[in-house]
Design a protein around this motif. Structure first.
Motif, PDB file in Angstrom:
ATOM      1  N   MET A   1       1.221   9.961  -2.397  1.00 44.76           N
ATOM      2  CA  MET A   1       1.001   9.435  -3.821  1.00 44.76           C
ATOM      3  C   MET A   1       1.621   8.298  -4.212  1.00 44.76           C
ATOM      4  O   MET A   1       2.865   8.064  -3.823  1.00 44.76           O
ATOM      5  CB  MET A   1       1.269  10.756  -4.769  1.00 44.76           C
ATOM      6  CG  MET A   1       0.915  10.402  -6.042  1.00 44.76           C
ATOM      7  SD  MET A   1       1.855  11.821  -7.032  1.00 44.76           S
ATOM      8  CE  MET A   1       0.548  12.038  -8.151  1.00 44.76           C
ATOM      9  N   SER A   2       1.041   7.407  -4.481  1.00 45.18           N
ATOM     10  CA  SER A   2       1.436   6.087  -5.110  1.00 45.18           C
ATOM     11  C   SER A   2       1.824   6.108  -6.410  1.00 45.18           C
ATOM     12  O   SER A   2       1.441   6.922  -7.331  1.00 45.18           O
ATOM     13  CB  SER A   2       0.561   4.921  -4.861  1.00 45.18           C
ATOM     14  OG  SER A   2      -0.725   5.074  -5.790  1.00 45.18           O
ATOM     15  N   GLN A   3       2.842   5.267  -6.723  1.00 53.68           N
ATOM     16  CA  GLN A   3       3.432   4.907  -8.203  1.00 53.68           C
ATOM     17  C   GLN A   3       2.765   3.844  -8.672  1.00 53.68           C
ATOM     18  O   GLN A   3       2.879   2.885  -8.097  1.00 53.68           O
ATOM     19  CB  GLN A   3       4.890   4.978  -8.104  1.00 53.68           C
ATOM     20  CG  GLN A   3       5.734   6.472  -7.510  1.00 53.68           C
ATOM     21  CD  GLN A   3       5.648   7.294  -8.399  1.00 53.68           C
ATOM     22  OE1 GLN A   3       5.638   7.061  -9.686  1.00 53.68           O
ATOM     23  NE2 GLN A   3       5.427   8.795  -8.041  1.00 53.68           N
ATOM     24  N   ILE A   4       2.741   3.741  -9.920  1.00 52.24           N
ATOM     25  CA  ILE A   4       2.499   2.579 -10.743  1.00 52.24           C
ATOM     26  C   ILE A   4       3.774   1.890 -11.331  1.00 52.24           C
ATOM     27  O   ILE A   4       4.568   2.484 -11.858  1.00 52.24           O
ATOM     28  CB  ILE A   4       1.579   2.800 -11.820  1.00 52.24           C
ATOM     29  CG1 ILE A   4       0.134   3.392 -11.423  1.00 52.24           C
ATOM     30  CG2 ILE A   4       1.394   1.571 -12.789  1.00 52.24           C
ATOM     31  CD1 ILE A   4      -0.570   3.985 -12.698  1.00 52.24           C
ATOM     32  N   LEU A   5       3.940   0.687 -10.717  1.00 51.81           N
ATOM     33  CA  LEU A   5       5.119  -0.003 -11.323  1.00 51.81           C
ATOM     34  C   LEU A   5       4.598  -0.356 -12.740  1.00 51.81           C
ATOM     35  O   LEU A   5       3.779  -0.726 -13.053  1.00 51.81           O
ATOM     36  CB  LEU A   5       5.322  -1.490 -10.516  1.00 51.81           C
ATOM     37  CG  LEU A   5       5.582  -1.266  -8.742  1.00 51.81           C
ATOM     38  CD1 LEU A   5       5.575  -2.569  -8.182  1.00 51.81           C
ATOM     39  CD2 LEU A   5       6.721  -0.459  -8.806  1.00 51.81           C
ATOM     40  N   LYS A   7       4.772   1.337 -15.402  1.00 55.34           N
ATOM     41  CA  LYS A   7       3.610   2.284 -15.702  1.00 55.34           C
ATOM     42  C   LYS A   7       3.299   1.910 -17.508  1.00 55.34           C
ATOM     43  O   LYS A   7       2.123   2.020 -17.613  1.00 55.34           O
ATOM     44  CB  LYS A   7       3.797   3.643 -15.681  1.00 55.34           C
ATOM     45  CG  LYS A   7       2.875   4.734 -16.019  1.00 55.34           C
ATOM     46  CD  LYS A   7       3.480   6.023 -15.512  1.00 55.34           C
ATOM     47  CE  LYS A   7       2.163   7.083 -15.710  1.00 55.34           C
ATOM     48  NZ  LYS A   7       2.671   8.333 -15.568  1.00 55.34           N
TER      49      LYS A   7
END
Length: 73
Positions: A1-5, A7
């Protein structure tokens, strides 16, 4: 699962884009939406630069063409 920088900042800017779309609707050129987004970014204190040119390196070599980002934060 990717994380939004960044956010919260990302969602804020996407919200401004949606404001532009909701106000203008569809059918205009990219330049019109860009002008409207510039107004939104400025009025909301978002720092940015417009139409920024980037060099492109391919396998260690500089390409003769460039990438132009509409907006750069």
């Amino acid at each position: 699962m990717s994380q939004i920088l960044y956010k919260n900042e990302s969602y804020f800017v996407v919200g401004l884009c949606m404001d532009v779309h909701n106000e203008l609707g569809k059918g205009f050129s990219e330049a019109v939406y860009g002008d409207a987004l510039e107004i939104e970014l400025k009025s909301n204190g978002v720092p940015f630069r417009k139409e920024v040119k980037f060099d492109i390196i391919y396998k260690g070599e500089l390409l003769k063409h460039h990438y132009f980002a509409d907006f750069y934060y």
